[in-house]
Scaffold this motif. Structure first.
Motif, mmCIF file in Angstrom:
data_model
loop_
_atom_site.group_PDB
_atom_site.id
_atom_site.type_symbol
_atom_site.label_atom_id
_atom_site.label_comp_id
_atom_site.label_asym_id
_atom_site.label_seq_id
_atom_site.Cartn_x
_atom_site.Cartn_y
_atom_site.Cartn_z
ATOM 1 N N PHE A 47 -117.748 -3.108 31.574
ATOM 2 C CA PHE A 47 -119.125 -2.970 32.043
ATOM 3 C C PHE A 47 -119.288 -1.729 32.917
ATOM 4 N N ILE A 48 -118.282 -1.476 33.761
ATOM 5 C CA ILE A 48 -118.352 -0.330 34.664
ATOM 6 C C ILE A 48 -118.416 0.977 33.890
ATOM 7 N N SER A 49 -117.710 1.047 32.766
ATOM 8 C CA SER A 49 -117.722 2.278 31.974
ATOM 9 C C SER A 49 -119.128 2.600 31.492
ATOM 10 N N GLN A 50 -119.923 1.573 31.225
ATOM 11 C CA GLN A 50 -121.309 1.784 30.807
ATOM 12 C C GLN A 50 -122.149 2.315 31.962
ATOM 13 N N VAL A 51 -121.889 1.784 33.159
ATOM 14 C CA VAL A 51 -122.622 2.246 34.339
ATOM 15 C C VAL A 51 -122.277 3.696 34.634
ATOM 16 N N ARG A 52 -120.982 4.026 34.530
ATOM 17 C CA ARG A 52 -120.549 5.401 34.783
ATOM 18 C C ARG A 52 -121.213 6.364 33.803
ATOM 19 N N ALA A 53 -121.333 5.931 32.555
ATOM 20 C CA ALA A 53 -121.915 6.795 31.530
ATOM 21 C C ALA A 53 -123.363 7.131 31.847
ATOM 22 N N VAL A 54 -124.057 6.187 32.491
ATOM 23 C CA VAL A 54 -125.470 6.396 32.826
ATOM 24 C C VAL A 54 -125.622 7.172 34.132
ATOM 25 N N LYS A 55 -124.880 6.753 35.159
ATOM 26 C CA LYS A 55 -125.035 7.354 36.485
ATOM 27 C C LYS A 55 -124.157 8.580 36.707
ATOM 28 N N MET A 56 -123.087 8.712 35.899
ATOM 29 C CA MET A 56 -122.159 9.834 36.030
ATOM 30 C C MET A 56 -121.597 9.937 37.444
ATOM 31 N N GLU A 57 -121.203 8.805 38.000
ATOM 32 C CA GLU A 57 -120.609 8.786 39.330
ATOM 33 C C GLU A 57 -119.630 7.629 39.426
ATOM 34 N N CYS A 103 -101.802 7.403 29.096
ATOM 35 C CA CYS A 103 -103.128 7.325 29.703
ATOM 36 C C CYS A 103 -103.342 8.558 30.583
ATOM 37 N N ASP A 104 -104.490 9.135 30.744
ATOM 38 C CA ASP A 104 -105.740 8.656 30.184
ATOM 39 C C ASP A 104 -106.600 9.881 29.953
ATOM 40 N N ARG A 105 -107.506 9.827 29.040
ATOM 41 C CA ARG A 105 -108.317 10.994 28.692
ATOM 42 C C ARG A 105 -109.243 11.439 29.823
ATOM 43 N N THR A 106 -109.437 10.579 30.826
ATOM 44 C CA THR A 106 -110.325 10.944 31.933
ATOM 45 C C THR A 106 -109.618 11.747 33.023
ATOM 46 N N MET A 107 -108.313 11.944 32.898
ATOM 47 C CA MET A 107 -107.586 12.725 33.886
ATOM 48 C C MET A 107 -107.906 14.211 33.713
ATOM 49 N N PRO A 108 -107.728 15.009 34.767
ATOM 50 C CA PRO A 108 -107.952 16.454 34.655
ATOM 51 C C PRO A 108 -107.056 17.049 33.572
ATOM 52 N N PRO A 109 -107.522 18.076 32.857
ATOM 53 C CA PRO A 109 -106.734 18.679 31.768
ATOM 54 C C PRO A 109 -105.329 19.092 32.191
ATOM 55 N N GLU A 110 -105.209 19.677 33.385
ATOM 56 C CA GLU A 110 -103.888 20.132 33.829
ATOM 57 C C GLU A 110 -102.938 18.953 34.049
ATOM 58 N N THR A 111 -103.494 17.808 34.432
ATOM 59 C CA THR A 111 -102.666 16.617 34.620
ATOM 60 C C THR A 111 -102.228 16.052 33.277
ATOM 61 N N ASN A 127 -92.271 13.831 41.977
ATOM 62 C CA ASN A 127 -92.955 12.594 42.326
ATOM 63 C C ASN A 127 -93.436 11.887 41.065
ATOM 64 N N PHE A 128 -92.846 10.744 40.765
ATOM 65 C CA PHE A 128 -93.216 10.012 39.554
ATOM 66 C C PHE A 128 -94.687 9.604 39.565
ATOM 67 N N MET A 129 -95.274 9.524 40.756
ATOM 68 C CA MET A 129 -96.691 9.175 40.862
ATOM 69 C C MET A 129 -97.566 10.191 40.139
ATOM 70 N N ASP A 130 -97.061 11.415 39.980
ATOM 71 C CA ASP A 130 -97.817 12.455 39.278
ATOM 72 C C ASP A 130 -98.172 12.039 37.855
ATOM 73 N N LEU A 131 -97.373 11.147 37.285
ATOM 74 C CA LEU A 131 -97.519 10.801 35.872
ATOM 75 C C LEU A 131 -98.284 9.507 35.633
ATOM 76 N N LEU A 132 -98.551 8.760 36.697
ATOM 77 C CA LEU A 132 -99.145 7.439 36.527
ATOM 78 C C LEU A 132 -100.659 7.477 36.570
ATOM 79 N N PHE A 133 -101.269 6.943 35.525
ATOM 80 C CA PHE A 133 -102.722 6.875 35.472
ATOM 81 C C PHE A 133 -103.249 6.006 36.606
ATOM 82 N N SER A 134 -104.334 6.410 37.177
ATOM 83 C CA SER A 134 -105.069 5.805 38.298
ATOM 84 C C SER A 134 -104.619 6.394 39.619
ATOM 85 N N PHE A 135 -103.329 6.713 39.746
ATOM 86 C CA PHE A 135 -102.891 7.337 40.982
ATOM 87 C C PHE A 135 -103.140 8.841 40.968
ATOM 88 N N VAL A 136 -103.233 9.426 39.787
ATOM 89 C CA VAL A 136 -103.433 10.868 39.728
ATOM 90 C C VAL A 136 -104.898 11.237 39.904
#
Length: 221
Positions: A47-57, A103-111, A127-136
């Motif tokens: 559901f949140i993905s739909q809200v993000r698509a509309v509000k872009m935030e 994951c994930d296509r929403t990460m910055p291109p360089e990431t 730092n392994f955290m560099d590779l984990l989606f949501s933490f990056v």
């Protein structure tokens, strides 16, 4: 396959023996292991993905706040997330896993480039955290506080990937999936040597998470 099976090697072997289709695992998701609200989170995300698509935030939601606070409270939860290190891909290939999703296509291109390179090279020093989606991704929910802006989640938490060499072997040799308590006990030993969390970042972030949850309860921005 669902990421919940990533460290259940007996189950993966059994699935491989009984199906002819290709098997794929998600390698770098950092969802909380044995999460009690996983299905709820998946529903709210749709559901949140739909809200993000509309509000872009960014949208404030409880599940992410809960997930990250648990990892700050007990760093063992960072290691209990069922990710797969680049160095450990071959163990899964040896038991019949055909491919791995990143994951994930929403990460910055360089990431995205960094993550793909690490898993292609099958090694990552740092730092392994560099590779984990949501933490990056910068969490604007808590970074609204000027104090926390000084450190992103990656800068505040450091997981030395080299110190995780050998971590997966305990799961490979097991004859069943560990219980939640067994998993945390094991991960806690490794977290003591591999995970470092900046004390001030931990304090500020947990305060930010708590404030955000209260705002959600009272329907405030």
């Amino acid at each position: 396959m669902n990421q919940d099976v990533n460290r259940d090697f007996p189950l993966i072997r059994a699935i491989r023996e009984n199906v002819k289709c290709s098997l794929q695992l998600i390698a770098n998701n950092s969802c909380l292991g044995y999460c009690p609200i996983a299905y709820y989170h998946e529903n709210t995300t749709s559901f949140i993905s739909q809200v993000r698509a509309v509000k872009m935030e960014p949208v404030k939601e409880y599940c992410t706040l809960y997930c990250h606070s648990q990892k700050l409270i007990d760093p063992a939860n960072i290691l209990a997330s069922e990710w797969i290190r680049p160095e450990d891909i071959h163990y899964y290939e040896e038991i019949g896993v055909d491919s791995f999703k990143l994951c994930d296509r929403t990460m910055p291109p360089e990431t995205i480039v960094k993550v793909v390179k690490a898993y292609t090279d099958r090694r990552y020093d740092g730092n392994f955290m560099d590779l984990l989606f949501s933490f990056v991704k910068r969490h604007k929910i808590i970074l609204a506080d000027p104090k926390i802006k000084k450190k992103t989640p990656i800068e505040g938490i450091y997981v030395d990937n080299r110190k995780l060499d050998g971590f997966i072997k305990y799961f490979i040799s097991g004859d069943r999936r560990l219980s939640m308590d067994e998993n945390l006990i094991y991960c806690r030993k490794w977290a003591e040597k591999a995970v470092t969390i900046d004390p001030q970042y931990r304090k500020d972030a947990l305060k930010g998470y708590s404030r955000a949850v209260k705002n959600l309860i009272h329907c405030k921005d």
